[in-house]
Design an enzyme around this catalytic site. Structure first.
Site, PDB file in Angstrom:
ATOM      1  N   GLU A  17      13.497  30.501  22.373  1.00 22.69           N
ATOM      2  CA  GLU A  17      14.641  31.114  23.002  1.00 22.69           C
ATOM      3  C   GLU A  17      15.675  31.585  21.909  1.00 22.69           C
ATOM      4  O   GLU A  17      15.741  30.985  20.872  1.00 22.69           O
ATOM      5  CB  GLU A  17      15.462  29.589  23.586  1.00 22.69           C
ATOM      6  CG  GLU A  17      16.819  29.880  24.387  1.00 22.69           C
ATOM      7  CD  GLU A  17      16.963  28.691  25.250  1.00 22.69           C
ATOM      8  OE1 GLU A  17      16.422  28.145  25.918  1.00 22.69           O
ATOM      9  OE2 GLU A  17      18.290  28.188  24.999  1.00 22.69           O
ATOM     10  N   ALA A  51      28.729  31.054  28.595  1.00 25.96           N
ATOM     11  CA  ALA A  51      29.190  30.562  29.515  1.00 25.96           C
ATOM     12  C   ALA A  51      30.384  31.345  30.313  1.00 25.96           C
ATOM     13  O   ALA A  51      31.168  31.981  29.510  1.00 25.96           O
ATOM     14  CB  ALA A  51      29.960  29.215  29.067  1.00 25.96           C
ATOM     15  N   ARG A 107      23.607  26.292  36.658  1.00 29.03           N
ATOM     16  CA  ARG A 107      24.897  26.087  37.112  1.00 29.03           C
ATOM     17  C   ARG A 107      25.854  26.355  35.912  1.00 29.03           C
ATOM     18  O   ARG A 107      26.985  27.259  36.263  1.00 29.03           O
ATOM     19  CB  ARG A 107      25.409  24.673  37.726  1.00 29.03           C
ATOM     20  CG  ARG A 107      26.831  24.393  38.089  1.00 29.03           C
ATOM     21  CD  ARG A 107      27.318  23.150  38.065  1.00 29.03           C
ATOM     22  NE  ARG A 107      27.322  22.558  36.734  1.00 29.03           N
ATOM     23  CZ  ARG A 107      27.921  21.441  36.598  1.00 29.03           C
ATOM     24  NH1 ARG A 107      27.974  20.431  37.486  1.00 29.03           N
ATOM     25  NH2 ARG A 107      27.928  20.914  35.427  1.00 29.03           N
ATOM     26  N   GLY A 108      25.561  26.121  34.783  1.00 30.73           N
ATOM     27  CA  GLY A 108      26.488  26.046  33.692  1.00 30.73           C
ATOM     28  C   GLY A 108      27.440  25.089  33.715  1.00 30.73           C
ATOM     29  O   GLY A 108      27.640  24.167  34.702  1.00 30.73           O
ATOM     30  N   LYS A 165      16.937  20.868  44.049  1.00 32.55           N
ATOM     31  CA  LYS A 165      16.915  22.288  43.126  1.00 32.55           C
ATOM     32  C   LYS A 165      15.246  22.764  43.322  1.00 32.55           C
ATOM     33  O   LYS A 165      15.226  24.108  43.535  1.00 32.55           O
ATOM     34  CB  LYS A 165      17.122  21.919  41.835  1.00 32.55           C
ATOM     35  CG  LYS A 165      17.456  23.347  40.782  1.00 32.55           C
ATOM     36  CD  LYS A 165      18.302  22.833  39.959  1.00 32.55           C
ATOM     37  CE  LYS A 165      17.736  22.195  38.447  1.00 32.55           C
ATOM     38  NZ  LYS A 165      19.017  21.971  37.625  1.00 32.55           N
ATOM     39  N   GLN A 212      25.828  19.026  12.911  1.00 35.61           N
ATOM     40  CA  GLN A 212      25.890  19.745  14.239  1.00 35.61           C
ATOM     41  C   GLN A 212      25.141  18.854  15.147  1.00 35.61           C
ATOM     42  O   GLN A 212      25.457  18.436  16.339  1.00 35.61           O
ATOM     43  CB  GLN A 212      25.311  21.016  13.974  1.00 35.61           C
ATOM     44  CG  GLN A 212      25.785  21.776  14.995  1.00 35.61           C
ATOM     45  CD  GLN A 212      25.104  23.334  14.818  1.00 35.61           C
ATOM     46  OE1 GLN A 212      24.040  23.450  14.492  1.00 35.61           O
ATOM     47  NE2 GLN A 212      25.999  24.249  15.252  1.00 35.61           N
TER      48      GLN A 212
HETATM   49  P1  FAD Z   1      22.618  21.478  38.140  1.00 38.31           P
HETATM   50  O1  FAD Z   1      21.348  21.467  38.485  1.00 38.31           O
HETATM   51  O2  FAD Z   1      23.497  22.013  39.204  1.00 38.31           O
HETATM   52  O3  FAD Z   1      23.008  20.036  37.792  1.00 38.31           O
HETATM   53  C1  FAD Z   1      24.334  19.744  37.370  1.00 38.31           C
HETATM   54  C2  FAD Z   1      24.916  18.329  37.686  1.00 38.31           C
HETATM   55  O4  FAD Z   1      25.287  18.153  39.066  1.00 38.31           O
HETATM   56  C3  FAD Z   1      23.905  17.275  37.507  1.00 38.31           C
HETATM   57  O5  FAD Z   1      24.116  16.061  37.226  1.00 38.31           O
HETATM   58  C4  FAD Z   1      23.163  17.147  38.709  1.00 38.31           C
HETATM   59  O6  FAD Z   1      22.385  15.796  39.041  1.00 38.31           O
HETATM   60  C5  FAD Z   1      24.212  17.210  39.789  1.00 38.31           C
HETATM   61  N1  FAD Z   1      24.053  17.918  41.097  1.00 38.31           N
HETATM   62  C6  FAD Z   1      23.101  18.914  41.415  1.00 38.31           C
HETATM   63  N2  FAD Z   1      22.939  18.926  42.551  1.00 38.31           N
HETATM   64  C7  FAD Z   1      23.684  18.461  43.200  1.00 38.31           C
HETATM   65  C8  FAD Z   1      24.349  18.223  44.556  1.00 38.31           C
HETATM   66  N3  FAD Z   1      23.790  18.793  45.469  1.00 38.31           N
HETATM   67  N4  FAD Z   1      25.076  17.245  44.721  1.00 38.31           N
HETATM   68  C9  FAD Z   1      25.631  16.659  43.943  1.00 38.31           C
HETATM   69  N5  FAD Z   1      25.425  16.474  42.520  1.00 38.31           N
HETATM   70  C10 FAD Z   1      24.201  17.573  42.329  1.00 38.31           C
HETATM   71  N6  FAD Z   1      24.080  26.916  30.080  1.00 38.31           N
HETATM   72  C11 FAD Z   1      24.819  27.995  29.902  1.00 38.31           C
HETATM   73  O7  FAD Z   1      26.054  28.033  29.886  1.00 38.31           O
HETATM   74  N7  FAD Z   1      23.944  29.131  29.581  1.00 38.31           N
HETATM   75  C12 FAD Z   1      22.686  29.139  29.312  1.00 38.31           C
HETATM   76  O8  FAD Z   1      21.955  30.231  29.275  1.00 38.31           O
HETATM   77  C13 FAD Z   1      22.013  27.589  29.552  1.00 38.31           C
HETATM   78  N8  FAD Z   1      20.710  27.436  29.176  1.00 38.31           N
HETATM   79  C14 FAD Z   1      20.001  26.364  29.432  1.00 38.31           C
HETATM   80  C15 FAD Z   1      18.844  26.121  29.438  1.00 38.31           C
HETATM   81  C16 FAD Z   1      18.165  24.884  29.509  1.00 38.31           C
HETATM   82  C17 FAD Z   1      16.708  24.678  29.740  1.00 38.31           C
HETATM   83  C18 FAD Z   1      19.109  23.500  29.816  1.00 38.31           C
HETATM   84  C19 FAD Z   1      18.237  22.263  29.884  1.00 38.31           C
HETATM   85  C20 FAD Z   1      20.514  23.941  30.126  1.00 38.31           C
HETATM   86  C21 FAD Z   1      21.102  25.009  29.833  1.00 38.31           C
HETATM   87  N9  FAD Z   1      22.448  25.215  29.897  1.00 38.31           N
HETATM   88  C22 FAD Z   1      22.728  26.574  29.661  1.00 38.31           C
HETATM   89  C23 FAD Z   1      23.320  24.273  30.029  1.00 38.31           C
HETATM   90  C24 FAD Z   1      23.512  23.865  31.440  1.00 38.31           C
HETATM   91  O9  FAD Z   1      24.361  24.853  31.912  1.00 38.31           O
HETATM   92  C25 FAD Z   1      24.425  22.671  31.806  1.00 38.31           C
HETATM   93  O10 FAD Z   1      23.822  21.396  31.405  1.00 38.31           O
HETATM   94  C26 FAD Z   1      25.096  22.237  33.183  1.00 38.31           C
HETATM   95  O11 FAD Z   1      26.092  21.442  32.919  1.00 38.31           O
HETATM   96  C27 FAD Z   1      24.341  21.964  34.132  1.00 38.31           C
HETATM   97  O12 FAD Z   1      23.473  23.266  34.808  1.00 38.31           O
HETATM   98  P2  FAD Z   1      22.169  22.969  35.789  1.00 38.31           P
HETATM   99  O13 FAD Z   1      21.709  23.996  35.922  1.00 38.31           O
HETATM  100  O14 FAD Z   1      21.311  21.814  35.229  1.00 38.31           O
HETATM  101  O15 FAD Z   1      22.920  22.230  36.947  1.00 38.31           O
END
Ligand code: FAD
Length: 287
Positions: A17, A51, A107-108, A165, A212
């Site tokens: 990555e 972000a 989601r971010g 998801k 860090q």
């Molecule tokens: P989601 O899957 O939407 O989940 C977020 C939270 O909401 C979780 O607690 C989940 O349980 C809850 N949730 C989900 N769906 C629902 C629903 N329908 N109702 C109620 N609650 C719900 N961030 C960046 O800004 N840029 C990047 O490029 C980036 N890359 C990443 C790559 C990886 C492999 C990982 C693990 C994380 C990355 N992140 C990145 C960080 C990520 O954006 C954050 O962890 C963010 O807070 C959650 O994103 P998600 O897509 O997992 O969210």
């Protein structure tokens, strides 16, 4: 090529990555670092998304460069929080034109001070996945959290949302970093029981900065095993020693994962070609 095809046809898989520059000043140095990593011939590379989407053009140009100049399969990350349907649609169109077939749909993190969600187009990643699915023939990945996402009260609740998801159209999942493989194995068992059957790529972070990592782990709730804490406490103030120990620890984690039948590992190489190269060298007879 689609990541789903790679996961189907090649074992074991190793990917790296990288992240895009924040400003145009650092574009060339970041591009050069990502190119050095591409020259290690990973199975694919993913490019993160800043972000708020401010660096979306850089994500695209870095991913496009790696694909076109180095023939490396690329995954472009895309976040949706505080974005609009129109902005997401535009980015998807650009990815399509650039022939980037893989998207990690996220989601971010919710920006501080943006608490009123009533006007948002997207609340969770599953909504973004639905839109990507409708927009074209992309291979879609999602993020998952072996120790539970920080906003979830319990791992079980997080897994329920993860299932939603995946059902929206995920072809694969990539985990947040973890430092204890047993945490990952337990998580895998739980999600398989919950009916999540897509391939899960294990995310491994070679730690090169002791201070860090302690801060990041406090924020994300990542468990630091005592064995790893000892390493950080002993070598954390000596950057070269920390780098060597961090790479060795990550290598050991990866070998254990492959040995236990985990087919794919994604290394958070953080634009550090020398770290990626050392990991690859350490696995030269294995992959
Ligand atoms: P989601 O899957 O939407 O989940 C977020 C939270 O909401 C979780 O607690 C989940 O349980 C809850 N949730 C989900 N769906 C629902 C629903 N329908 N109702 C109620 N609650 C719900 N961030 C960046 O800004 N840029 C990047 O490029 C980036 N890359 C990443 C790559 C990886 C492999 C990982 C693990 C994380 C990355 N992140 C990145 C960080 C990520 O954006 C954050 O962890 C963010 O807070 C959650 O994103 P998600 O897509 O997992 O969210």
């Amino acid at each position: 090529m689609k990541v789903s095809e790679i996961l189907k046809n090649k074992h074991p898989v190793l990917s790296f990555e990288v992240f895009p520059p924040k400003t145009s000043d650092s574009f060339e140095s970041v591009k050069s670092a990502t190119e050095k990593i591409a020259q290690l011939h990973p199975d694919f590379m993913s490019v993160t998304y800043g972000a708020g989407g401010g660096t979306s053009a850089y994500t695209l140009s870095i991913a496009e460069n790696l694909k076109n100049q180095y023939n490396v399969t690329t995954v472009a990350h895309l976040t949706c929080v505080s974005s609009t349907k129109e902005a997401v649609g535009n980015q998807l169109q650009k990815l399509k034109e650039a022939k980037i077939e893989n998207i990690l749909a996220l989601r971010g993190d919710i920006p501080e001070g943006l608490e009123d969600r009533s006007q948002w187009s997207y609340h969770y990643a599953n909504e973004l996945i639905t839109d990507i699915k409708a927009a074209g023939d992309f291979c879609i990945g999602g993020a998952c959290y072996p120790e539970g996402h920080v906003e979830s009260e319990t791992v079980a609740e997080d897994i329920r949302h993860l299932k939603q998801k995946v059902d929206a159209g995920c072809d694969f999942l990539t985990t947040q970093m973890f430092f204890d493989n047993n945490v990952f194995y337990n998580f895998l068992y739980k999600i398989r029981e919950a009916g999540i059957t897509v391939p899960v790529i294990a995310g491994i972070m070679p730690v090169t900065n002791g201070k860090q990592i302690k801060r990041i782990c406090q924020l994300s709730g990542t468990y630091l095993p005592q064995r790893f804490k000892q390493i950080v406490d002993t070598f954390g103030s000596n950057p070269d020693a920390m780098k060597q120990a961090g790479i060795a620890y990550a290598t050991e984690q990866i070998i254990d994962l492959y040995a236990n039948g985990i087919p794919a590992v994604h290394v958070y190489s953080m634009n550090k070609p020398e770290v990626a190269a050392k990991i690859k060298e350490n696995l030269s007879c294995i992959i």
